[in-house]
Scaffold this active site. Structure first.
Site, PDB file in Angstrom:
ATOM      1  N   ASP A   9     -21.232  16.296 -10.817  1.00  0.00           N
ATOM      2  CA  ASP A   9     -19.948  16.822 -10.302  1.00  0.00           C
ATOM      3  C   ASP A   9     -18.720  15.915 -10.503  1.00  0.00           C
ATOM      4  O   ASP A   9     -17.926  15.739  -9.565  1.00  0.00           O
ATOM      5  CB  ASP A   9     -20.074  17.165  -8.814  1.00  0.00           C
ATOM      6  CG  ASP A   9     -21.122  18.237  -8.527  1.00  0.00           C
ATOM      7  OD1 ASP A   9     -21.881  18.597  -9.455  1.00  0.00           O
ATOM      8  OD2 ASP A   9     -21.207  18.693  -7.375  1.00  0.00           O
ATOM      9  N   LYS A 101     -23.989  25.014 -10.605  1.00  0.00           N
ATOM     10  CA  LYS A 101     -24.589  25.297  -9.300  1.00  0.00           C
ATOM     11  C   LYS A 101     -23.525  25.837  -8.345  1.00  0.00           C
ATOM     12  O   LYS A 101     -22.336  25.670  -8.596  1.00  0.00           O
ATOM     13  CB  LYS A 101     -25.210  24.019  -8.715  1.00  0.00           C
ATOM     14  CG  LYS A 101     -24.182  22.927  -8.411  1.00  0.00           C
ATOM     15  CD  LYS A 101     -24.847  21.674  -7.902  1.00  0.00           C
ATOM     16  CE  LYS A 101     -23.865  20.546  -7.692  1.00  0.00           C
ATOM     17  NZ  LYS A 101     -22.897  20.780  -6.607  1.00  0.00           N
ATOM     18  N   CYS A 143     -23.547  15.479  -2.997  1.00  0.00           N
ATOM     19  CA  CYS A 143     -24.282  16.029  -4.139  1.00  0.00           C
ATOM     20  C   CYS A 143     -25.101  14.984  -4.898  1.00  0.00           C
ATOM     21  O   CYS A 143     -26.164  15.302  -5.427  1.00  0.00           O
ATOM     22  CB  CYS A 143     -23.322  16.798  -5.043  1.00  0.00           C
ATOM     23  SG  CYS A 143     -22.687  18.277  -4.195  1.00  0.00           S
TER      24      CYS A 143
END
Ligand SMILES: [Zn+2]
Length: 190
Positions: A9, A101, A143
């Site tokens: 990310d 995701k 994450c």
């Protein structure tokens, strides 16, 4: 044993000026690029995940008008928007496999995502015989944490390269790294 690098990310919305910007996020993008270039021959595969939420709805309760910044968040990383794009400091040419995701769901782990062709991250790694995974990116306490724990759960040998991550909060960052260690992972600077 084959080792892979998972870049979690590193997106505009998770760096300075973004909807959920972490301090040091832009530096992480630049440092991950430098690391991946310098260690390219040590990685059989470089993977990158992106939070990729639906524009409509609250993505399974993930978005909230009054977020608590624990389980609910302001709108971020809507698929196809500038906020969901990689930070420009990350050289996308280094990425072999992309994972998306959070489509309509509150996903934190890259292992919950799929590639464009619909493969799970765990399947991609298994196919390539990857047994060792280095995890970097944003955010350490969310994450990166969830991805590292899922990788350990999947039986991989996991290192979090802490110097190549940025966090939402210092206390939650320390707690996340302790959790990774307790689950059998290692935490190294880079
Ligand atoms: Zn999200």
């Amino acid at each position: 044993m084959a080792r892979a690098l998972l870049i979690v990310d590193v997106q505009n919305d998770f760096t300075e000026g973004g909807a959920l910007g972490t301090e040091g996020g832009a530096q992480v993008a630049a440092d991950v690029t430098a690391h991946a270039r310098a260690h390219r021959d040590e990685y059989a595969l470089v993977l990158a995940s992106r939070d990729w939420h639906d524009a409509d709805g609250d993505n399974g309760g993930h978005f909230a008008a009054e977020p608590d910044y624990v389980d609910t968040w302001p709108v971020h990383c809507v698929a196809g928007t500038d906020g969901a794009d990689y930070h420009p400091g990350l050289d996308r040419a280094l990425i072999d496999v992309e994972v998306f995701k959070g489509q309509g769901a509150p996903h934190y782990s890259a292992f919950q995502g799929r590639t464009e062709s619909g493969q799970r991250l765990a399947e991609v790694l298994a196919e390539r015989g990857i047994r060792e995974l280095d995890v970097v990116g944003i955010a350490t306490d969310h994450c990166v944490r969830a991805s590292a724990l899922d990788a350990l759960e999947a039986g991989l040998d996991v290192r979090v390269l802490d110097g190549l991550t940025s966090a939402v909060g210092e206390e939650s960052r320390a707690a996340a790294l302790a959790e990774v260690r307790a689950a059998g992972g290692s935490v190294v600077d880079r």
